[in-house]
Design a protein around this motif. Structure first.
Motif, PDB file in Angstrom:
ATOM      1  N   ALA A  29       0.842  -1.203   0.000  1.00  0.00           N
ATOM      2  CA  ALA A  29       0.000   0.000   0.000  1.00  0.00           C
ATOM      3  C   ALA A  29       0.874   1.249   0.000  1.00  0.00           C
ATOM      4  N   ASP A  30       1.973   1.235   0.768  1.00  0.00           N
ATOM      5  CA  ASP A  30       2.898   2.375   0.778  1.00  0.00           C
ATOM      6  C   ASP A  30       3.473   2.628  -0.605  1.00  0.00           C
ATOM      7  N   LEU A  31       3.870   1.555  -1.286  1.00  0.00           N
ATOM      8  CA  LEU A  31       4.434   1.703  -2.631  1.00  0.00           C
ATOM      9  C   LEU A  31       3.399   2.257  -3.607  1.00  0.00           C
ATOM     10  N   GLN A  32       2.164   1.767  -3.507  1.00  0.00           N
ATOM     11  CA  GLN A  32       1.107   2.255  -4.392  1.00  0.00           C
ATOM     12  C   GLN A  32       0.801   3.723  -4.117  1.00  0.00           C
ATOM     13  N   ILE A  33       0.780   4.103  -2.845  1.00  0.00           N
ATOM     14  CA  ILE A  33       0.531   5.509  -2.488  1.00  0.00           C
ATOM     15  C   ILE A  33       1.638   6.388  -3.047  1.00  0.00           C
ATOM     16  N   GLU A  34       2.873   5.925  -2.932  1.00  0.00           N
ATOM     17  CA  GLU A  34       4.013   6.685  -3.448  1.00  0.00           C
ATOM     18  C   GLU A  34       3.904   6.871  -4.960  1.00  0.00           C
ATOM     19  N   GLN A  35       3.547   5.810  -5.670  1.00  0.00           N
ATOM     20  CA  GLN A  35       3.411   5.890  -7.126  1.00  0.00           C
ATOM     21  C   GLN A  35       2.270   6.831  -7.529  1.00  0.00           C
ATOM     22  N   LEU A  36       1.137   6.736  -6.835  1.00  0.00           N
ATOM     23  CA  LEU A  36       0.006   7.615  -7.152  1.00  0.00           C
ATOM     24  C   LEU A  36       0.340   9.071  -6.841  1.00  0.00           C
ATOM     25  N   THR A  37       1.106   9.304  -5.801  1.00  0.00           N
ATOM     26  CA  THR A  37       1.522  10.668  -5.461  1.00  0.00           C
ATOM     27  C   THR A  37       2.391  11.240  -6.574  1.00  0.00           C
ATOM     28  N   LYS A  38       3.279  10.422  -7.111  1.00  0.00           N
ATOM     29  CA  LYS A  38       4.119  10.864  -8.242  1.00  0.00           C
ATOM     30  C   LYS A  38       3.257  11.169  -9.467  1.00  0.00           C
ATOM     31  N   THR A  39       2.290  10.293  -9.741  1.00  0.00           N
ATOM     32  CA  THR A  39       1.398  10.491 -10.884  1.00  0.00           C
ATOM     33  C   THR A  39       0.629  11.806 -10.731  1.00  0.00           C
ATOM     34  N   LYS A  40       0.101  12.030  -9.541  1.00  0.00           N
ATOM     35  CA  LYS A  40      -0.667  13.251  -9.262  1.00  0.00           C
ATOM     36  C   LYS A  40       0.215  14.488  -9.431  1.00  0.00           C
ATOM     37  N   LYS A  41       1.432  14.440  -8.904  1.00  0.00           N
ATOM     38  CA  LYS A  41       2.345  15.578  -9.004  1.00  0.00           C
ATOM     39  C   LYS A  41       2.715  15.840 -10.462  1.00  0.00           C
ATOM     40  N   HIS A  42       2.968  14.773 -11.210  1.00  0.00           N
ATOM     41  CA  HIS A  42       3.314  14.919 -12.628  1.00  0.00           C
ATOM     42  C   HIS A  42       2.165  15.572 -13.397  1.00  0.00           C
ATOM     43  N   ALA A  43       0.943  15.126 -13.143  1.00  0.00           N
ATOM     44  CA  ALA A  43      -0.224  15.709 -13.817  1.00  0.00           C
ATOM     45  C   ALA A  43      -0.383  17.180 -13.439  1.00  0.00           C
ATOM     46  N   ILE A  85      -8.569  11.426  -9.687  1.00  0.00           N
ATOM     47  CA  ILE A  85      -8.604   9.972  -9.547  1.00  0.00           C
ATOM     48  C   ILE A  85      -7.456   9.489  -8.663  1.00  0.00           C
ATOM     49  N   ALA A  86      -6.266  10.045  -8.874  1.00  0.00           N
ATOM     50  CA  ALA A  86      -5.115   9.665  -8.053  1.00  0.00           C
ATOM     51  C   ALA A  86      -5.376   9.993  -6.586  1.00  0.00           C
ATOM     52  N   GLU A  87      -5.956  11.157  -6.327  1.00  0.00           N
ATOM     53  CA  GLU A  87      -6.258  11.566  -4.946  1.00  0.00           C
ATOM     54  C   GLU A  87      -7.261  10.605  -4.301  1.00  0.00           C
ATOM     55  N   GLU A  88      -8.290  10.216  -5.042  1.00  0.00           N
ATOM     56  CA  GLU A  88      -9.283   9.269  -4.508  1.00  0.00           C
ATOM     57  C   GLU A  88      -8.637   7.931  -4.166  1.00  0.00           C
ATOM     58  N   LYS A  89      -7.800   7.449  -5.071  1.00  0.00           N
ATOM     59  CA  LYS A  89      -7.144   6.163  -4.840  1.00  0.00           C
ATOM     60  C   LYS A  89      -6.192   6.238  -3.646  1.00  0.00           C
ATOM     61  N   ILE A  90      -5.512   7.372  -3.498  1.00  0.00           N
ATOM     62  CA  ILE A  90      -4.619   7.552  -2.350  1.00  0.00           C
ATOM     63  C   ILE A  90      -5.408   7.486  -1.048  1.00  0.00           C
ATOM     64  N   GLN A  95      -6.836   4.480   3.875  1.00  0.00           N
ATOM     65  CA  GLN A  95      -7.811   3.834   4.762  1.00  0.00           C
ATOM     66  C   GLN A  95      -7.509   2.344   4.899  1.00  0.00           C
ATOM     67  N   LYS A  96      -7.199   1.704   3.774  1.00  0.00           N
ATOM     68  CA  LYS A  96      -6.853   0.282   3.788  1.00  0.00           C
ATOM     69  C   LYS A  96      -5.603   0.049   4.633  1.00  0.00           C
ATOM     70  N   LYS A  97      -4.625   0.920   4.471  1.00  0.00           N
ATOM     71  CA  LYS A  97      -3.374   0.801   5.222  1.00  0.00           C
ATOM     72  C   LYS A  97      -3.636   0.960   6.720  1.00  0.00           C
ATOM     73  N   SER A  98      -4.476   1.903   7.080  1.00  0.00           N
ATOM     74  CA  SER A  98      -4.824   2.109   8.485  1.00  0.00           C
ATOM     75  C   SER A  98      -5.471   0.855   9.073  1.00  0.00           C
ATOM     76  N   TYR A  99      -6.384   0.261   8.319  1.00  0.00           N
ATOM     77  CA  TYR A  99      -7.038  -0.979   8.747  1.00  0.00           C
ATOM     78  C   TYR A  99      -6.014  -2.097   8.919  1.00  0.00           C
ATOM     79  N   LEU A 100      -5.115  -2.232   7.956  1.00  0.00           N
ATOM     80  CA  LEU A 100      -4.097  -3.283   8.020  1.00  0.00           C
ATOM     81  C   LEU A 100      -3.170  -3.081   9.220  1.00  0.00           C
ATOM     82  N   GLU A 101      -2.812  -1.826   9.495  1.00  0.00           N
ATOM     83  CA  GLU A 101      -1.939  -1.553  10.639  1.00  0.00           C
ATOM     84  C   GLU A 101      -2.629  -1.920  11.950  1.00  0.00           C
TER      85      GLU A 101
END
Length: 121
Positions: A29-43, A85-90, A95-101
């Motif tokens: 989840a951390d890796l996916q959040i990092e990738q989506l953050t990069k995508t959002k910043k690039h856009a 879309i990136a923000e929604e997925k993040i 939320q998923k990460k919080s649940y897993l923790e």
């Protein structure tokens, strides 16, 4: 972690496996959040540059292996949508990460309780 030989039965090993599995899901989840953050910043950066251009500038949208001429407004809207879309997925992933923790913490607490019960015997 702890040696399963201390505990008869499979409860301990199952809890240990659950903790390890859940920790891997948190890392994913951390890796996916990092990738989506990069995508959002690039856009966002691309949109900032696009908006500085004059409205008559010819812009092309990459579609597969070709490019399609698009008006500036369409490109701008696509970039905004990509950011949204990136923000929604993040948010979903956080939320998923919080649940897993919380799940990891519960499993670790259960392991501690098993240890305490074992020591008390």
């Amino acid at each position: 972690l702890l040696t399963p030989a201390l505990f008869p039965g499979q409860a301990f090993t199952e809890l240990q496996a659950k903790v390890m599995d859940t920790q891997q899901k948190v890392k994913l989840a951390d890796l996916q959040i990092e990738q989506l953050t990069k995508t959002k910043k690039h856009a966002h950066l691309t949109d900032t540059e696009v908006m500085m251009l004059v409205d008559e500038t010819r812009m092309y949208e990459g579609v597969g292996r070709m490019f399609i001429l698009q008006p500036k407004g369409v490109i701008h809207n696509q970039l905004l949508e990509k950011q949204r879309i990136a923000e929604e997925k993040i948010k979903e992933l956080e939320q998923k990460k919080s649940y897993l923790e919380r799940s990891v913490k519960e499993a670790e607490d259960n392991i501690r309780e098993m240890l305490m019960a074992r020591r008390a015997q």
